[in-house]
Design a protein around this motif. Structure first.
Motif, mmCIF file in Angstrom:
data_model
loop_
_atom_site.group_PDB
_atom_site.id
_atom_site.type_symbol
_atom_site.label_atom_id
_atom_site.label_comp_id
_atom_site.label_asym_id
_atom_site.label_seq_id
_atom_site.Cartn_x
_atom_site.Cartn_y
_atom_site.Cartn_z
ATOM 1 N N VAL A 226 0.183 -1.035 -0.238
ATOM 2 C CA VAL A 226 0.009 -0.020 0.019
ATOM 3 C C VAL A 226 0.917 1.154 0.183
ATOM 4 C CG1 VAL A 226 -1.637 1.486 1.414
ATOM 5 C CG2 VAL A 226 -1.677 -0.894 1.142
ATOM 6 N N LEU A 227 0.278 1.942 -1.051
ATOM 7 C CA LEU A 227 1.177 3.202 -0.989
ATOM 8 C C LEU A 227 -0.213 4.985 -0.608
ATOM 9 C CD1 LEU A 227 4.227 4.485 -2.550
ATOM 10 C CD2 LEU A 227 2.647 5.304 -4.674
ATOM 11 N N GLN A 228 0.806 4.818 0.526
ATOM 12 C CA GLN A 228 -0.130 5.594 1.743
ATOM 13 C C GLN A 228 0.631 7.825 1.174
ATOM 14 O OE1 GLN A 228 -3.461 5.278 3.807
ATOM 15 N NE2 GLN A 228 -3.521 7.112 2.644
ATOM 16 N N TRP A 229 -0.447 8.334 1.013
ATOM 17 C CA TRP A 229 0.261 9.963 0.663
ATOM 18 C C TRP A 229 0.072 10.191 2.058
ATOM 19 C CZ3 TRP A 229 3.884 10.917 -3.478
ATOM 20 C CH2 TRP A 229 4.007 10.194 -4.333
ATOM 21 N N TRP A 230 -0.118 10.713 2.705
ATOM 22 C CA TRP A 230 -0.337 11.484 3.859
ATOM 23 C C TRP A 230 0.393 13.362 3.916
ATOM 24 C CZ3 TRP A 230 -4.636 10.327 6.163
ATOM 25 C CH2 TRP A 230 -5.042 10.235 7.273
ATOM 26 N N LEU B 194 3.701 8.110 2.681
ATOM 27 C CA LEU B 194 4.486 8.884 1.990
ATOM 28 C C LEU B 194 4.171 10.496 2.537
ATOM 29 C CD1 LEU B 194 4.949 8.229 -1.616
ATOM 30 C CD2 LEU B 194 6.305 7.315 0.029
ATOM 31 N N THR B 195 5.205 11.152 3.391
ATOM 32 C CA THR B 195 5.049 12.027 3.885
ATOM 33 C C THR B 195 6.079 13.469 3.688
ATOM 34 O OG1 THR B 195 6.799 11.125 6.102
ATOM 35 C CG2 THR B 195 3.855 11.507 6.279
ATOM 36 N N PRO B 196 5.482 14.232 3.862
ATOM 37 C CA PRO B 196 6.274 15.729 2.857
ATOM 38 C C PRO B 196 7.616 16.076 3.716
ATOM 39 C CG PRO B 196 3.826 16.352 2.645
ATOM 40 C CD PRO B 196 4.203 15.283 3.390
ATOM 41 N N SER C 66 7.598 11.206 15.315
ATOM 42 C CA SER C 66 7.489 10.702 16.401
ATOM 43 C C SER C 66 5.590 9.986 16.410
ATOM 44 C CB SER C 66 6.600 11.590 17.786
ATOM 45 O OG SER C 66 6.430 12.683 17.595
ATOM 46 N N ASP C 67 4.224 10.984 15.417
ATOM 47 C CA ASP C 67 3.504 11.111 15.035
ATOM 48 C C ASP C 67 3.499 9.727 14.136
ATOM 49 O OD1 ASP C 67 2.708 13.610 16.723
ATOM 50 O OD2 ASP C 67 3.160 14.743 14.725
ATOM 51 N N VAL C 68 4.462 9.312 13.282
ATOM 52 C CA VAL C 68 3.968 7.967 12.210
ATOM 53 C C VAL C 68 4.313 7.699 13.172
ATOM 54 C CG1 VAL C 68 5.289 7.132 10.849
ATOM 55 C CG2 VAL C 68 5.049 9.439 10.415
ATOM 56 N N ALA C 69 5.316 7.318 14.107
ATOM 57 C CA ALA C 69 5.628 6.745 14.915
ATOM 58 C C ALA C 69 4.374 6.073 16.120
ATOM 59 C CB ALA C 69 6.800 5.885 16.538
ATOM 60 N N ASP C 70 3.462 6.669 16.239
ATOM 61 C CA ASP C 70 2.792 6.572 17.906
ATOM 62 C C ASP C 70 1.109 5.890 16.302
ATOM 63 O OD1 ASP C 70 3.703 7.398 19.354
ATOM 64 O OD2 ASP C 70 3.230 9.570 19.106
ATOM 65 N N THR D 200 7.637 0.364 12.613
ATOM 66 C CA THR D 200 8.142 1.808 11.151
ATOM 67 C C THR D 200 9.683 1.144 10.931
ATOM 68 O OG1 THR D 200 8.896 2.907 12.870
ATOM 69 C CG2 THR D 200 7.403 3.514 12.772
ATOM 70 N N THR D 201 9.867 0.382 10.418
ATOM 71 C CA THR D 201 11.226 -0.171 10.101
ATOM 72 C C THR D 201 12.063 0.540 9.151
ATOM 73 O OG1 THR D 201 10.722 -1.024 7.464
ATOM 74 C CG2 THR D 201 10.073 -2.445 9.434
ATOM 75 N N THR D 202 12.256 1.479 7.767
ATOM 76 C CA THR D 202 12.817 2.337 7.239
ATOM 77 C C THR D 202 12.339 3.594 6.938
ATOM 78 O OG1 THR D 202 13.834 -0.361 6.492
ATOM 79 C CG2 THR D 202 14.128 1.641 5.422
ATOM 80 N N THR D 203 12.877 4.316 7.291
ATOM 81 C CA THR D 203 12.665 5.773 7.105
ATOM 82 C C THR D 203 13.705 6.491 5.453
ATOM 83 O OG1 THR D 203 11.670 6.532 8.155
ATOM 84 C CG2 THR D 203 12.307 8.882 6.607
#
Length: 123
Positions: free
Chosen positions: A46-50, A77-79, A90-94, A103-106
């Motif tokens: 899943v490719l999630q633009w956010w 995918l985030t800006p 931290s919002d992504v991890a929560d 979460t594994t890789t950014t």
């Protein structure tokens, strides 16, 4: 990002600010078009633009995994920092943890977008 031929990739959160070159590269790598939610197909990725203003990230991630195959991954995918719509890591991890993902890789995926790989925990 590890896309392979034959993978089914579902795209969520598309808007005019998304990177069309990245989308085309993914379609070239998989050999198929990106599918929409509700297509009836099970997705390998899943490719999630956010963006920060898109609403509740936890809810979006829970929705993202409803049509995800076992062992599948979500690329969130985030800006990037300093861009409109930036999302704090931290919002992504929560949100990922609450949705049952890790979460594994950014990575930097384009000039404007970062990608965070999310997977279901093993065991």
């Amino acid at each position: 990002m590890g896309f392979r031929p034959g993978q089914v990739v579902q795209e969520l959160g598309w808007d005019e600010d998304c990177d069309d070159d990245l989308r085309i590269d993914i379609e070239d790598a998989t050999g198929g078009e990106l599918i929409d939610q509700g297509s009836g197909e099970v997705a390998d990725v899943v490719l999630q633009w956010w963006r920060d203003e898109d609403g509740d990230l936890t809810d979006a991630l829970v929705d993202a995994i409803t049509e995800l195959a076992p062992g599948g991954v979500v690329w969130l995918l985030t800006p990037k920092v300093g861009r409109d719509g930036y999302v704090d890591p931290s919002d992504v991890a929560d949100a990922a943890l609450t949705a049952g993902l890790s979460t594994t890789t950014t990575v930097s995926v384009t000039e404007e977008w970062s990608g965070t790989k999310l997977v279901a925990p093993k065991g």
